[in-house]
Design an enzyme around this catalytic site. Sequence first.
Site, short mmCIF file in Angstrom:
data_model
loop_
_atom_site.label_atom_id
_atom_site.label_comp_id
_atom_site.label_asym_id
_atom_site.label_seq_id
_atom_site.Cartn_x
_atom_site.Cartn_y
_atom_site.Cartn_z
CE1 TYR A 102 62.79 54.63 24.69
CE2 TYR A 102 62.09 56.91 24.39
CZ TYR A 102 63.09 55.98 24.65
OH TYR A 102 64.38 56.40 24.86
CB SER A 111 63.59 59.53 27.31
OG SER A 111 63.28 60.27 26.12
#
Length: 260
Positions: free
Chosen positions: A155, A142
């Site tokens: 995350y 990401s």
Amino acid sequence: MKFDFKHKVALITGGASGIGLAVVSNYIDAGGQVVVADLNQQRLAELTEKYGTDTFLGVPTDVSNEAQVNHAVEAGVQKFGHLDNAFLVAGANKLGPLLDQSMADYDFVLNIDLRGVVMFIKAFGRQIRTQATPGTIVNIASINALVPEPLGSAYSIAKAGVQMATQSASLELAPFNIRTNAILPGLVNTPLTESMRENPEINAEMMKNIPFKRGADPSEIAQVALFLSDDASSYVNGASIVVDAGATSATYPDLSQLFK
Ligand SMILES: NC(=O)c1ccc[n+]([C@@H]2O[C@H](COP(=O)([O-])OP(=O)(O)OC[C@H]3O[C@@H](n4cnc5c(N)ncnc54)[C@H](O)[C@@H]3O)[C@@H](O)[C@H]2O)c1
């Protein structure tokens, strides 16, 4: 772009939804067969119905469970005889303030998003080593590997770890003819981001930082994943490809008013 994956078999985690599902459909369109490891058994059953058992094998799998990870690889080999391309896409998130979030929530995110990727790199890599055929791995990290998500420290840490796992694997797996690369997507229109995109204020703020003023269609990530699995990218190894419409470059306010 047209790819040809005839006679190739992909292992795809998280293939029941979003980006993983787009990889499944693009890979099958390019002539390949797929083994999909995902938690969502109902969607796996629906996709088996849609694509047929000659092309699609769904293996109910929790990617944070090592025995289930190994079983997914074994089941794929048993069904199709070999594996060629891995797409490690499965992921989940739990937001929370760094100071107050429970370690149970941290473990949940890190076990799926980071350990799950590492365990699949190991299981898939060992299989390719046994086969002595070339292989590729594409990890979906990401842009949060580069730019932290507010309230998303678990995350972001996991995704930074995926980027480094990609680089480590690119060194250690190269002797076995395996290329390992990562994609760092920006905002993608999938169920994972639905709650943010459906909040008008949050959505407007996100769009300020995206030069194209839209989230990606999952297929726009899948096409890059297929490129990284095709011989067209034969010298690409250990790379992190940012696919974010330029969002990580958009750190400045709009300065055009200075010229009015
Ligand atoms: N959507 C975005 O904006 C975006 C941006 C950057 C990175 N990503 C990453 O892309 C990947 C795919 O996300 P998405 O947006 O397609 O989400 P999604 O929620 O649409 O799909 C995620 C899939 O992973 C599966 N999954 C979740 N936990 C699992 C587990 N423990 N074991 C097995 N399968 C599990 C789900 O069942 C689902 O099919 C994730 O790794 C995510 O972090 C997404």
